[in-house]
Each structure stands twice: as C-alpha cells, then as structure tokens.
Design a protein around this motif. Structure first.
Motif: not given
Length: 110
Positions: A46-56, A73-76, A82-89, A101-107
């Motif tokens: 999934i594109k990072t720009a398409e993630l839910p607002k709490p995640v962004t 990123s990835s929807s897992v 259900d959560f999202y995997e975001v890679t940071f550099k 990160i879950d859909a509520q923006g919590k790690i």
C-alpha cells in the motif's frame, strides 16, 4: 508351620494388591497436549500516502525527529489483528527500521 505359611501368603498378596492399585491409579491419569499454530502474517503493498489519518499523523511526528517514511508500506493481517508496516530511514545516518502501527496510530509490538 501352617500359621507361618499363612502369614507369608497374606504378605505376598498384600504387596501384589498394592502394585495393582498403584498401576490402576497411574493408568487413569490423562495427558493433555496443546498445539499452538502460529498464524503467518499476510502483507499487502500500500502507498504510504493512502494510510489512515492516525497512522499518517504518527509518521509526521517521526519526520520531525529526522525519520523519513518510505513511499511504500504494507497492510498486514495476522490472525484477527490488522496493522500497517511502515519503513523509516534516518536521514542523517541512513539507518532503517520498520514499525508496526495499528489503524488508531498506536505502535504494535511484534
């Protein structure tokens, strides 16, 4: 003599009976075996720009600390979670790490 023989037979019968009772008790014990099946995660790109607002919003807070999120990123989905995997550099050092990160923006701990 008859009395001595009777005592020996009774003693032998008593010892034999205790072994039989012990064996009977041991054979009634039940063993329960549990098997844990690990559910493998299913990742969907999934594109990072398409993630839910709490995640962004969380991604934005990491950006202020010098971490840049990758474009993809990835929807897992793992079992019922259900959560999202975001890679940071890290822009200064080039260090990378993935955060769940879950859909509520919590790690989410993995």
């Amino acid at each position: 003599m008859f009395f001595a023989l009777s005592v020996m037979i009774m003693t032998g019968a008593s010892v034999f009976a205790q072994d039989v009772v012990k064996t009977a008790k041991d054979s009634t014990a039940t063993t329960v075996t549990t098997t844990t099946t690990k559910v493998e995660p299913v990742k969907t790109a999934i594109k990072t720009a398409e993630l839910p607002k709490p995640v962004t919003d969380l991604i934005t807070s990491f950006k202020s600390q010098g971490w840049e999120a990758s474009e993809n990123s990835s929807s897992v989905k793992q079992g019922t979670a259900d959560f999202y995997e975001v890679t940071f550099k890290k822009t200064a050092s080039g260090e990378t790490k993935s955060i769940y990160i879950d859909a509520q923006g919590k790690i989410v701990e993995q």
